[in-house]
Design a protein around this motif. Structure first.
Motif, PDB file in Angstrom:
ATOM      1  N   MET A 123     -43.526 -64.054  51.614  1.00 37.12           N
ATOM      2  CA  MET A 123     -44.122 -64.720  52.775  1.00 37.12           C
ATOM      3  C   MET A 123     -44.123 -66.223  52.540  1.00 37.12           C
ATOM      4  N   PRO A 124     -44.053 -67.006  53.621  1.00 36.96           N
ATOM      5  CA  PRO A 124     -44.054 -68.468  53.473  1.00 36.96           C
ATOM      6  C   PRO A 124     -45.282 -68.960  52.715  1.00 36.96           C
ATOM      7  N   GLY A 125     -45.061 -69.935  51.849  1.00 30.58           N
ATOM      8  CA  GLY A 125     -46.163 -70.540  51.119  1.00 30.58           C
ATOM      9  C   GLY A 125     -46.549 -69.812  49.849  1.00 30.58           C
ATOM     10  N   LYS A 126     -45.879 -68.685  49.557  1.00 30.10           N
ATOM     11  CA  LYS A 126     -46.239 -67.906  48.375  1.00 30.10           C
ATOM     12  C   LYS A 126     -45.134 -67.956  47.337  1.00 30.10           C
ATOM     13  N   ASN A 127     -45.504 -68.310  46.109  1.00 31.46           N
ATOM     14  CA  ASN A 127     -44.556 -68.323  44.993  1.00 31.46           C
ATOM     15  C   ASN A 127     -45.028 -67.290  43.972  1.00 31.46           C
ATOM     16  N   ALA A 128     -44.472 -66.084  44.098  1.00 35.49           N
ATOM     17  CA  ALA A 128     -44.858 -64.978  43.228  1.00 35.49           C
ATOM     18  C   ALA A 128     -43.624 -64.170  42.874  1.00 35.49           C
ATOM     19  N   VAL A 129     -43.569 -63.683  41.640  1.00 35.36           N
ATOM     20  CA  VAL A 129     -42.432 -62.876  41.198  1.00 35.36           C
ATOM     21  C   VAL A 129     -42.939 -61.574  40.584  1.00 35.36           C
ATOM     22  N   THR A 130     -42.159 -60.520  40.744  1.00 29.86           N
ATOM     23  CA  THR A 130     -42.450 -59.228  40.116  1.00 29.86           C
ATOM     24  C   THR A 130     -41.587 -59.138  38.871  1.00 29.86           C
ATOM     25  N   LEU A 131     -42.205 -59.319  37.701  1.00 31.23           N
ATOM     26  CA  LEU A 131     -41.433 -59.474  36.471  1.00 31.23           C
ATOM     27  C   LEU A 131     -42.102 -58.862  35.246  1.00 31.23           C
ATOM     28  N   ARG A 132     -43.406 -58.809  35.227  1.00 28.68           N
ATOM     29  CA  ARG A 132     -44.136 -58.473  34.001  1.00 28.68           C
ATOM     30  C   ARG A 132     -43.704 -57.121  33.405  1.00 28.68           C
ATOM     31  N   ASN A 133     -43.403 -56.150  34.263  1.00 25.74           N
ATOM     32  CA  ASN A 133     -43.006 -54.831  33.767  1.00 25.74           C
ATOM     33  C   ASN A 133     -41.530 -54.538  34.022  1.00 25.74           C
ATOM     34  N   ARG A 134     -40.751 -55.554  34.373  1.00 26.42           N
ATOM     35  CA  ARG A 134     -39.313 -55.398  34.575  1.00 26.42           C
ATOM     36  C   ARG A 134     -38.591 -55.833  33.296  1.00 26.42           C
ATOM     37  N   LYS A 135     -38.208 -54.859  32.483  1.00 27.32           N
ATOM     38  CA  LYS A 135     -37.620 -55.192  31.176  1.00 27.32           C
ATOM     39  C   LYS A 135     -36.231 -54.596  30.968  1.00 27.32           C
ATOM     40  N   GLY A 136     -35.758 -53.831  31.942  1.00 28.67           N
ATOM     41  CA  GLY A 136     -34.453 -53.195  31.796  1.00 28.67           C
ATOM     42  C   GLY A 136     -33.319 -54.188  31.626  1.00 28.67           C
ATOM     43  N   PHE A 137     -33.390 -55.323  32.341  1.00 31.38           N
ATOM     44  CA  PHE A 137     -32.322 -56.320  32.246  1.00 31.38           C
ATOM     45  C   PHE A 137     -32.303 -56.986  30.873  1.00 31.38           C
ATOM     46  N   VAL A 138     -33.461 -57.068  30.231  1.00 31.59           N
ATOM     47  CA  VAL A 138     -33.536 -57.634  28.881  1.00 31.59           C
ATOM     48  C   VAL A 138     -32.891 -56.677  27.876  1.00 31.59           C
ATOM     49  N   LYS A 139     -33.127 -55.391  28.054  1.00 35.01           N
ATOM     50  CA  LYS A 139     -32.527 -54.386  27.169  1.00 35.01           C
ATOM     51  C   LYS A 139     -31.003 -54.413  27.276  1.00 35.01           C
ATOM     52  N   LEU A 140     -30.497 -54.534  28.501  1.00 36.13           N
ATOM     53  CA  LEU A 140     -29.047 -54.627  28.709  1.00 36.13           C
ATOM     54  C   LEU A 140     -28.481 -55.876  28.042  1.00 36.13           C
ATOM     55  N   ALA A 141     -29.200 -56.982  28.169  1.00 35.86           N
ATOM     56  CA  ALA A 141     -28.740 -58.233  27.552  1.00 35.86           C
ATOM     57  C   ALA A 141     -28.663 -58.090  26.033  1.00 35.86           C
ATOM     58  N   LEU A 142     -29.648 -57.431  25.445  1.00 37.39           N
ATOM     59  CA  LEU A 142     -29.659 -57.237  23.994  1.00 37.39           C
ATOM     60  C   LEU A 142     -28.527 -56.306  23.550  1.00 37.39           C
ATOM     61  N   ARG A 143     -28.270 -55.257  24.295  1.00 36.55           N
ATOM     62  CA  ARG A 143     -27.222 -54.308  23.913  1.00 36.55           C
ATOM     63  C   ARG A 143     -25.837 -54.959  23.916  1.00 36.55           C
ATOM     64  N   HIS A 144     -25.668 -55.977  24.793  1.00 37.01           N
ATOM     65  CA  HIS A 144     -24.350 -56.610  24.908  1.00 37.01           C
ATOM     66  C   HIS A 144     -24.315 -58.028  24.339  1.00 37.01           C
ATOM     67  N   GLY A 145     -25.454 -58.527  23.902  1.00 36.08           N
ATOM     68  CA  GLY A 145     -25.490 -59.904  23.407  1.00 36.08           C
ATOM     69  C   GLY A 145     -25.204 -60.906  24.506  1.00 36.08           C
ATOM     70  N   ALA A 146     -25.668 -60.614  25.709  1.00 34.24           N
ATOM     71  CA  ALA A 146     -25.467 -61.505  26.860  1.00 34.24           C
ATOM     72  C   ALA A 146     -26.670 -62.431  26.998  1.00 34.24           C
ATOM     73  N   ASP A 147     -26.428 -63.724  27.093  1.00 37.64           N
ATOM     74  CA  ASP A 147     -27.526 -64.686  27.215  1.00 37.64           C
ATOM     75  C   ASP A 147     -28.236 -64.547  28.553  1.00 37.64           C
ATOM     76  N   LEU A 148     -29.540 -64.732  28.532  1.00 36.74           N
ATOM     77  CA  LEU A 148     -30.356 -64.649  29.749  1.00 36.74           C
ATOM     78  C   LEU A 148     -30.552 -66.044  30.337  1.00 36.74           C
TER      79      LEU A 148
END
Length: 361
Positions: free
Chosen positions: A221-246
């Protein structure tokens, strides 16, 4: 009408200067005003993408099924036959087309908001990357314009880097829509695709994942700066498995272009949205922008608000074939810290007060 009469009178006076003046008056008539024509072209360019995003896949599926019942059934059979053989192409990065990515329509798309891509650090072509894009907004318009077209010159700003914007795999089961998406370098956001691009496609690949997904779009919504991230860790696991920089990315203004009805937790509306999200992969939103011909009416055209996408500093990630939960938590915490830092460093440059805080859920 008065302008036209003045122009006509100027012509009758017969002098060269009067003719020139008359022509200038004539071309100042509203319907010939270049800036207004360009604005309408910008509106049309944005609307065509919004409609493609919302209805192209369903419409083409319906047309193709109808074609089976007509004298043109052979066309439908040939397309479906080819589709079977081509089914796994999206999982291998698709078929990007530089011609499509450089269409003039995307420059009108960019200028409508306008959309800007800001580079803060160089990226090594010898590495692969996972870009985390935040926030999702309603449609991720900044992500599309910056990474699936050349309107903001992403290939010039990051030479040697091939961006792949990842989206719902279901979109690639839709006839014609799948071709349209692949031509821009869009691919399915699933493990098979990401594994292929990060391990069998050489180096210099950058997969853009809108980490917050459907859940984040529900709070857009306009005026709101919020992200859903605290429990989203799958992309970090993929980065570690492939050595891909975040690489953290924050797109200022992404939440400003649409208004939506926000259903409270526990309401029937939020229950329906969560069921869709769980079983289908996306959450239906009730939203609106402006009308096609007037900004004072409601419609599907997004509001003309600036979107500035800032690409942050890459976080070097080691290659761990079997990362532990401790490893994942460590680099996830580093990523969250980097994203908040990126937001704080740039927020005042793009109209936010110094006191604005990024809400991480």
């Amino acid at each position: 009408m008065k302008t036209f009469i003045a122009a006509y009178s100027g012509v009758l006076r017969g002098t060269g200067s009067s003719i020139l003046s008359a022509l200038q008056d004539l071309f100042s008539v509203t319907w010939l005003n270049r800036s207004k024509v360009e604005k309408q072209l910008q509106v049309i360019s944005v609307l065509q993408w919004v409609l493609s995003f919302l209805v192209l896949g369903v419409a083409c599926s319906a047309i193709l099924m109808y074609t089976f019942c007509t004298d043109c059934w052979l066309i439908a059979v040939l397309y479906f036959t080819w589709l079977v053989f081509d089914w796994n192409t999206p999982k291998k990065g698709g078929r990007r087309s530089q011609w499509v990515r450089n269409w003039a329509v995307w420059r009108y798309f960019r200028d409508y908001f306008p959309i800007q891509l800001v580079k803060t650090h160089n990226l090594l072509t010898s590495r692969n990357y996972i870009f985390g894009y935040h926030p999702h907004g309603i449609m991720g318009l900044g992500a599309f314009c910056n990474f699936s077209t050349e309107a903001t010159e992403v290939s010039k700003k990051f030479p040697g880097i091939r961006p792949y914007l990842a989206t719902l795999a279901g979109n690639f089961r839709m006839p014609v829509l799948r071709e349209y998406l692949m031509s821009g370098g869009i691919c399915p956001v699933n493990r098979d695709t990401i594994d292929y691009l990060l391990s069998k496609n050489g180096s210099g690949n950058a997969i853009i994942i809108v980490v917050g997904g459907a859940a984040e779009s529900l709070s857009s919504m306009p005026g709101k700066n919020a992200v859903t991230l605290r429990n989203r860790k799958g992309f970090v696991k993929l980065a570690l498995r492939h050595g891909a920089d975040l690489v953290p990315i924050y797109s200022f203004g992404e939440n400003e272009v649409y208004k939506q009805v926000i259903f409270e937790e526990g309401s029937w509306g939020r229950w329906v949205q969560k069921k869709f999200q769980k079983y289908i992969g996306f959450a239906p939103c009730i939203f609106h922008g402006r009308g096609l011909f007037s900004s004072d009416t409601w419609g599907l055209v997004p509001y003309s608000k600036p979107i500035t996408t800032v690409v942050g500093e890459p976080i070097t990630i080691p290659k761990l074939e079997h990362p532990t939960q401790q490893d994942i938590d460590l680099y996830h915490a580093m990523y969250m810290e980097a994203l908040v830092k990126l937001f704080d460093q740039h927020k005042t440059k793009f109209g936010l007060p110094e006191t604005e805080v990024l809400e991480v859920n």
